[in-house]
Design a protein around this motif. Structure first.
Motif, PDB file in Angstrom:
ATOM      1  N   GLN A   1      13.558 131.014 -54.300  1.00 38.02           N
ATOM      2  CA  GLN A   1      14.894 131.603 -54.483  1.00 38.02           C
ATOM      3  C   GLN A   1      15.708 131.492 -53.193  1.00 38.02           C
ATOM      4  OE1 GLN A   1      14.825 135.615 -55.821  1.00 38.02           O
ATOM      5  NE2 GLN A   1      17.045 135.880 -55.732  1.00 38.02           N
ATOM      6  N   ILE A   2      15.035 131.688 -52.069  1.00 35.11           N
ATOM      7  CA  ILE A   2      15.719 131.604 -50.774  1.00 35.11           C
ATOM      8  C   ILE A   2      16.219 130.192 -50.532  1.00 35.11           C
ATOM      9  CG2 ILE A   2      15.338 131.730 -48.273  1.00 35.11           C
ATOM     10  CD1 ILE A   2      13.389 134.038 -48.855  1.00 35.11           C
ATOM     11  N   MET A   3      15.342 129.194 -50.856  1.00 35.29           N
ATOM     12  CA  MET A   3      15.731 127.787 -50.644  1.00 35.29           C
ATOM     13  C   MET A   3      16.925 127.430 -51.532  1.00 35.29           C
ATOM     14  SD  MET A   3      11.932 126.054 -50.360  1.00 35.29           S
ATOM     15  CE  MET A   3      12.547 124.379 -50.225  1.00 35.29           C
ATOM     16  N   GLU A   4      16.931 127.905 -52.780  1.00 35.24           N
ATOM     17  CA  GLU A   4      18.033 127.624 -53.689  1.00 35.24           C
ATOM     18  C   GLU A   4      19.336 128.205 -53.140  1.00 35.24           C
ATOM     19  OE1 GLU A   4      17.028 129.179 -57.478  1.00 35.24           O
ATOM     20  OE2 GLU A   4      15.427 127.716 -57.879  1.00 35.24           O
ATOM     21  N   GLN A   5      19.284 129.444 -52.686  1.00 35.32           N
ATOM     22  CA  GLN A   5      20.487 130.096 -52.183  1.00 35.32           C
ATOM     23  C   GLN A   5      20.996 129.423 -50.905  1.00 35.32           C
ATOM     24  OE1 GLN A   5      22.181 132.441 -53.883  1.00 35.32           O
ATOM     25  NE2 GLN A   5      20.650 132.119 -55.496  1.00 35.32           N
ATOM     26  N   LEU A   6      20.053 129.028 -50.043  1.00 31.88           N
ATOM     27  CA  LEU A   6      20.455 128.353 -48.801  1.00 31.88           C
ATOM     28  C   LEU A   6      21.123 127.005 -49.111  1.00 31.88           C
ATOM     29  CD1 LEU A   6      17.378 129.063 -46.471  1.00 31.88           C
ATOM     30  CD2 LEU A   6      19.691 129.981 -46.229  1.00 31.88           C
TER      31      LEU A   6
ATOM     32  N   MET B   1       4.618 146.436 -36.325  1.00 35.87           N
ATOM     33  CA  MET B   1       3.990 145.245 -36.916  1.00 35.87           C
ATOM     34  C   MET B   1       3.972 145.311 -38.442  1.00 35.87           C
ATOM     35  SD  MET B   1      -0.108 145.795 -36.164  1.00 35.87           S
ATOM     36  CE  MET B   1      -0.501 144.269 -36.988  1.00 35.87           C
ATOM     37  N   GLN B   2       3.814 146.504 -38.991  1.00 37.21           N
ATOM     38  CA  GLN B   2       3.768 146.617 -40.452  1.00 37.21           C
ATOM     39  C   GLN B   2       5.101 146.214 -41.059  1.00 37.21           C
ATOM     40  OE1 GLN B   2       2.150 150.290 -41.949  1.00 37.21           O
ATOM     41  NE2 GLN B   2       3.208 150.090 -43.915  1.00 37.21           N
ATOM     42  N   GLU B   3       6.196 146.640 -40.453  1.00 33.48           N
ATOM     43  CA  GLU B   3       7.523 146.278 -40.957  1.00 33.48           C
ATOM     44  C   GLU B   3       7.743 144.772 -40.881  1.00 33.48           C
ATOM     45  OE1 GLU B   3       6.834 148.633 -38.863  1.00 33.48           O
ATOM     46  OE2 GLU B   3       7.426 150.494 -39.862  1.00 33.48           O
ATOM     47  N   ASP B   4       7.288 144.148 -39.773  1.00 32.39           N
ATOM     48  CA  ASP B   4       7.443 142.694 -39.617  1.00 32.39           C
ATOM     49  C   ASP B   4       6.635 141.943 -40.660  1.00 32.39           C
ATOM     50  OD1 ASP B   4       9.068 143.155 -37.446  1.00 32.39           O
ATOM     51  OD2 ASP B   4       7.504 142.826 -35.944  1.00 32.39           O
ATOM     52  N   LEU B   5       5.404 142.373 -40.891  1.00 38.36           N
ATOM     53  CA  LEU B   5       4.554 141.704 -41.878  1.00 38.36           C
ATOM     54  C   LEU B   5       5.100 141.865 -43.288  1.00 38.36           C
ATOM     55  CD1 LEU B   5       1.008 142.637 -40.506  1.00 38.36           C
ATOM     56  CD2 LEU B   5       1.996 140.335 -40.597  1.00 38.36           C
ATOM     57  N   GLU B   6       5.591 143.070 -43.587  1.00 34.94           N
ATOM     58  CA  GLU B   6       6.144 143.294 -44.920  1.00 34.94           C
ATOM     59  C   GLU B   6       7.383 142.427 -45.149  1.00 34.94           C
ATOM     60  OE1 GLU B   6       4.736 147.921 -45.727  1.00 34.94           O
ATOM     61  OE2 GLU B   6       6.666 147.512 -44.767  1.00 34.94           O
ATOM     62  N   ALA B   7       8.201 142.237 -44.119  1.00 35.82           N
ATOM     63  CA  ALA B   7       9.395 141.376 -44.248  1.00 35.82           C
ATOM     64  C   ALA B   7       8.995 139.922 -44.446  1.00 35.82           C
ATOM     65  CB  ALA B   7      10.262 141.524 -42.990  1.00 35.82           C
ATOM     66  N   GLU B   8       7.979 139.481 -43.669  1.00 32.97           N
ATOM     67  CA  GLU B   8       7.524 138.097 -43.807  1.00 32.97           C
ATOM     68  C   GLU B   8       6.913 137.862 -45.180  1.00 32.97           C
ATOM     69  OE1 GLU B   8       4.707 134.808 -41.476  1.00 32.97           O
ATOM     70  OE2 GLU B   8       4.789 136.891 -40.763  1.00 32.97           O
ATOM     71  N   SER B   9       6.156 138.821 -45.691  1.00 32.80           N
ATOM     72  CA  SER B   9       5.553 138.699 -47.015  1.00 32.80           C
ATOM     73  C   SER B   9       6.635 138.604 -48.088  1.00 32.80           C
ATOM     74  CB  SER B   9       4.656 139.911 -47.287  1.00 32.80           C
ATOM     75  OG  SER B   9       4.145 139.873 -48.607  1.00 32.80           O
ATOM     76  N   GLU B  10       7.687 139.394 -47.908  1.00 33.07           N
ATOM     77  CA  GLU B  10       8.788 139.367 -48.867  1.00 33.07           C
ATOM     78  C   GLU B  10       9.439 137.986 -48.896  1.00 33.07           C
ATOM     79  OE1 GLU B  10      11.279 141.148 -51.763  1.00 33.07           O
ATOM     80  OE2 GLU B  10       9.405 141.817 -50.835  1.00 33.07           O
ATOM     81  N   GLN B  11       9.619 137.396 -47.707  1.00 37.86           N
ATOM     82  CA  GLN B  11      10.230 136.054 -47.644  1.00 37.86           C
ATOM     83  C   GLN B  11       9.338 135.000 -48.276  1.00 37.86           C
ATOM     84  OE1 GLN B  11      11.400 135.103 -43.623  1.00 37.86           O
ATOM     85  NE2 GLN B  11      12.267 137.155 -43.298  1.00 37.86           N
ATOM     86  N   LEU B  12       8.040 135.018 -47.950  1.00 38.58           N
ATOM     87  CA  LEU B  12       7.121 134.009 -48.465  1.00 38.58           C
ATOM     88  C   LEU B  12       6.955 134.120 -49.981  1.00 38.58           C
ATOM     89  CD1 LEU B  12       4.425 134.127 -45.637  1.00 38.58           C
ATOM     90  CD2 LEU B  12       5.955 132.209 -46.167  1.00 38.58           C
ATOM     91  N   ASN B  13       7.023 135.343 -50.499  1.00 33.55           N
ATOM     92  CA  ASN B  13       6.896 135.540 -51.946  1.00 33.55           C
ATOM     93  C   ASN B  13       8.131 135.053 -52.691  1.00 33.55           C
ATOM     94  OD1 ASN B  13       4.357 136.708 -52.797  1.00 33.55           O
ATOM     95  ND2 ASN B  13       4.863 138.452 -51.468  1.00 33.55           N
ATOM     96  N   ASN B  14       9.284 134.944 -52.014  1.00 34.31           N
ATOM     97  CA  ASN B  14      10.534 134.552 -52.674  1.00 34.31           C
ATOM     98  C   ASN B  14      11.124 133.276 -52.059  1.00 34.31           C
ATOM     99  OD1 ASN B  14      11.195 137.051 -54.495  1.00 34.31           O
ATOM    100  ND2 ASN B  14      10.545 137.895 -52.509  1.00 34.31           N
ATOM    101  N   VAL B  15      10.260 132.394 -51.586  1.00 31.19           N
ATOM    102  CA  VAL B  15      10.721 131.209 -50.845  1.00 31.19           C
ATOM    103  C   VAL B  15      11.588 130.277 -51.716  1.00 31.19           C
ATOM    104  CG1 VAL B  15       8.630 129.868 -51.364  1.00 31.19           C
ATOM    105  CG2 VAL B  15       9.973 129.370 -49.306  1.00 31.19           C
TER     106      VAL B  15
END
Length: 551
Positions: A221-226, A205-219
């Motif tokens: 940049q992610i939207m621009e790249q997508l 669960m810690q790995e999943d939460l850390e990945a989700e936090s990383e995505q939400l913190n960089n949303v």
């Protein structure tokens, strides 16, 4: 029975090898001749501790061997329990080295001194002045009463039940101690458990939460790249899908011109379908990505909670937190269930107590039944030993605690004279009286249980005349069912032996040594005459000696 005794380099003995028969054997010799040395050597092979002063020649080792016929002693279990070879003709050996070290053997197998002593106690009962003092011990007195009462089997069952009772009682005390100690920590453990249960801990669960936090913190940049990726794939003029469509169409036209073109066409078709699928999934992903500050706050809060718990418990992963949580659950549940466990164990203790009490009553009944007979036998025997007014007051009083031999205290009081108050043996009986009482008790015991070889060391000290004659007769009577030795200074006792040995000193090459030899009939007459009248043997002493030997 003791068959043979061999002693080398012990005290004043250079070499001694002597054989014995069953029945009554008497051992005599002048004061200082070495009778105590002989007994000391035997005691060493029976397990007594030794030191370098035991060596006659300190440059050589001392060796003492005793051979026993143990066919009548029911000792197979002892040998099995101590991993020893059982032999009817069993040899005990003791070696004392010049270095001071000691070695013990039973039938050539090395054994500890405790094992040698345990076996020795089952083979020879050495009765000395110290052993007479056992007569004043309450446990020994109860042993005598129980032997006459036939309580040995019941005592065996009682001891088995006592072991069970003690085991259950220890378990109950451990539960009570656990409860006492755990109550102090229970509240804190419950608090820690609630903290860990406040978040559903799962592996990964810690790995999943850390990945989700990383995505939400960089949303953003992610939207621009997508969006840029979508443009690269779908642009009408320069998009990858448009160019792949043209490429696919071109090779479709070439596919019929041979296998080479046909294979290339299939590969391009595959790439086109894969890129088309990626474009569709990219569009779906792009539409699903959006800024979500509320979710980011929740995710970061859960992560911080995990980080705080890991720091508090000094671990580095959720898996370790799960282990701690499980341990806390066991501890908390154990405390919460301890009351029922204690109540159940108390019931077991009560049941074990009731069974013990049943055996106690049975053993006590046997003791109370036999005491009048024991008193009568003691007083009758002591009458013939010059104590006509000796009486005993023997009572069994219930004790408050379970002991190794029941739940009784024995009142064993003695009065030697009419009109005298009863008192404890050790306070009111003289040494000579104690010796006579002990001899009487041993003679009574010999009729009720298989005793080992009996070695009396001057039990006749302090008596003479007809009393010593009677003591000799008692030992002679005992020897009909067992092997009896008596180290004595009284001719009346010495004459009762079926065989008689003399211990003496002799000087060889300027060195004094102790020797021992069996006396023939003529030598016995002379030895007894010397004991009666001294070195200057008179005709009357010789006549008296022959009379004692019934010649």
């Amino acid at each position: 029975m003791l068959v043979n005794l061999s002693i080398q380099n012990y005290a004043l003995i250079d070499t001694l090898n002597v054989s014995f028969t069953n029945g009554f054997t008497t051992i005599t010799g002048e004061t200082g001749a070495g009778k105590s040395i002989l007994l000391g050597g035997l005691s060493l092979v029976l397990g007594k501790r030794a030191d370098l002063t035991s060596l006659k020649d300190e440059t050589k080792k001392c060796i003492i061997e005793a051979e026993f016929d143990i066919s009548k002693y029911q000792l197979k279990r002892f040998f099995e329990a101590n991993d020893l070879d059982y032999e009817v003709a069993t040899i005990l050996r003791r070696e004392i080295l010049p270095s001071g070290k000691s070695r013990a053997f039973v039938n050539d197998s090395p054994v500890t001194l405790d094992i040698l002593k345990g076996l020795g106690e089952r083979l020879v009962d050495v009765h000395s002045q110290h052993q007479t003092l056992r007569l004043t011990d309450n446990d020994f007195q109860l042993k005598v009463v129980d032997a006459l009462a036939g309580n040995n089997t019941d005592l065996g069952q009682y001891k088995l039940q006592l072991d069970s009772y003690k085991k259950i009682s220890r378990e109950l005390q451990e539960l009570i101690d656990f409860q006492s100690n755990s109550n102090k920590e229970h509240d804190y453990n419950s608090f820690l458990l609630q903290e860990l249960e406040s978040i559903p801990l799962k592996d990964g669960m810690q790995e999943d939460l850390e990945a989700e936090s990383e995505q939400l913190n960089n949303v953003e940049q992610i939207m621009e790249q997508l969006a840029y990726g979508n443009q690269l794939l779908n642009d009408e003029q320069v998009g990858i899908l448009g160019k792949l469509t043209d490429l696919k169409r071109t090779f479709q036209n070439l596919a019929d011109f041979g296998s080479t073109y046909s294979v290339l066409n299939e590969r391009i078709q595959s790439i086109f379908f894969e890129m088309d699928d990626i474009a569709a999934e990219l569009e779906q992903v792009k539409d699903g990505v959006e800024a979500n500050p509320q979710r980011l706050e929740v995710v970061n809060s859960k992560l911080q909670q995990l980080y705080d718990l890991q720091k508090k418990h000094q671990v580095g992963s959720v898996s370790e937190l799960i282990i701690i949580k499980n341990q806390l659950e066991e501890q908390v549940n154990a405390v919460e269930n301890i009351e029922s466990k204690i109540r159940a164990k108390e019931v077991e203790v009560e049941q074990a107590t009731n069974i013990l009490e049943d055996w106690v009553l049975k053993i006590r009944k046997g003791r109370n039944t036999i005491i009048p007979k024991l008193k009568s036998k003691l007083q009758e025997s002591l009458y013939s030993l010059g104590m006509p007014s000796a009486t005993f007051k023997i009572e069994v009083n219930p004790s408050s605690t379970f002991k190794s031999n029941g739940k009784d205290d024995l009142v064993f009081l003695f009065s030697a004279n009419k009109g005298s108050d009863y008192g404890e043996l050790k306070k009111v009986a003289s040494g000579g009286e104690l010796s006579r009482i002990m001899l009487t008790i041993k003679s009574i015991l010999a009729k009720y249980e298989q005793l080992p070889t009996m070695m009396f060391d001057e039990i006749d000290t302090g008596v003479s005349g007809e009393i010593s004659n009677r003591m000799g007769e008692i030992m002679q009577q005992m020897s009909k069912t067992m092997q009896v030795f008596s180290i004595t200074h009284l001719p009346q006792v010495a004459s009762k032996g079926q065989q008689q040995f003399k211990v003496f000193k002799e000087e060889i090459d300027g060195t004094t040594t102790t020797q021992m030899r069996k006396l023939n009939q003529g030598e016995r007459v002379k030895e007894l005459a010397e004991m009666l009248g001294g070195k200057s043997i008179s005709e009357s002493a010789m006549a008296h000696a022959k009379q004692l030997l019934e010649l």
